[in-house]
Write a protein that holds these residues in place. Structure first.
Motif, PDB file in Angstrom:
ATOM      1  N   GLU A 186      40.976  38.102  36.378  1.00 28.90           N
ATOM      2  CA  GLU A 186      42.110  38.466  37.234  1.00 28.90           C
ATOM      3  C   GLU A 186      42.387  37.357  38.246  1.00 28.90           C
ATOM      4  O   GLU A 186      43.531  36.976  38.488  1.00 28.90           O
ATOM      5  CB  GLU A 186      41.798  39.780  37.962  1.00 28.90           C
ATOM      6  N   SER A 213      44.019  34.309  36.637  1.00 23.84           N
ATOM      7  CA  SER A 213      45.449  34.559  36.436  1.00 23.84           C
ATOM      8  C   SER A 213      46.219  34.320  37.732  1.00 23.84           C
ATOM      9  O   SER A 213      47.305  33.726  37.729  1.00 23.84           O
ATOM     10  CB  SER A 213      45.659  35.991  35.943  1.00 23.84           C
ATOM     11  N   GLU A 235      36.032  40.900  34.454  1.00 24.16           N
ATOM     12  CA  GLU A 235      37.377  41.396  34.759  1.00 24.16           C
ATOM     13  C   GLU A 235      37.894  40.814  36.075  1.00 24.16           C
ATOM     14  O   GLU A 235      39.021  40.352  36.158  1.00 24.16           O
ATOM     15  CB  GLU A 235      37.388  42.931  34.828  1.00 24.16           C
ATOM     16  N   LYS A 236      37.056  40.856  37.110  1.00 26.32           N
ATOM     17  CA  LYS A 236      37.453  40.302  38.413  1.00 26.32           C
ATOM     18  C   LYS A 236      37.716  38.806  38.302  1.00 26.32           C
ATOM     19  O   LYS A 236      38.663  38.281  38.866  1.00 26.32           O
ATOM     20  CB  LYS A 236      36.368  40.567  39.462  1.00 26.32           C
TER      21      LYS A 236
END
Length: 154
Positions: free
Chosen positions: A69, A72, A65-66
């Motif tokens: 992110e 992005s 997830e990190k």
């Protein structure tokens, strides 16, 4: 944590020249292809950590997830660099690589890194530079880094 280039760039100069080629294309898809993937980053960094406690701590803190992110954010930063350059009158397809200025240090987990590099290029007879923060030598290749700029070199 930021990511660039799953390809092998044996020197910061080769990395910088490839990044200039990618910027010339003005294509977010091309910059995405230039990013190192989350899995490549995790394996590359883990392979470089010799201390088992540090390796375990890294693997525990590293989450998909990190990582996603941050990927992005890198795409957004790349678009910001392109847009700001256009506002400054830079014609990206015509830029020419000139130099990269950096200092190698030992970073997190004992990995050789460059806290901040300036990639200098020419556009319309003016010198500009892009900052790359956090360029690291991961598994024998210069990868990773957050892109900022461009800035007029005075």
């Amino acid at each position: 944590m930021s990511f660039f280039s799953s390809k092998k760039y044996s020197s910061p100069e080769k990395y910088a020249k490839k990044l200039i080629k990618v910027l010339k294309k003005e294509d977010v898809k091309k910059i995405t292809e230039f990013y190192i993937t989350c899995e490549e980053l995790k394996l590359g960094i883990a392979k470089n950590i010799n201390d088992s406690l540090k390796k375990a701590k890294f693997v525990e803190r590293f989450t998909s997830e990190k990582c996603e992110e941050e990927l992005s954010k890198n795409r957004s930063r790349f678009e910001d660099v392109l847009n700001k350059g256009k506002e400054m009158g830079i014609v990206w397809k015509l830029i020419k690589y000139k130099n990269i200025v950096y200092e190698i240090k030992t970073g997190d987990f004992g990995i050789k890194s460059i806290p901040e590099a300036k990639i200098i290029f020419l556009s319309n007879g003016q010198l500009y530079y892009i900052k790359i923060k956090g360029l690291g030598n991961i598994d024998g290749s210069w990868n990773a880094g957050k892109i900022y700029g461009p800035y007029l070199k005075e």
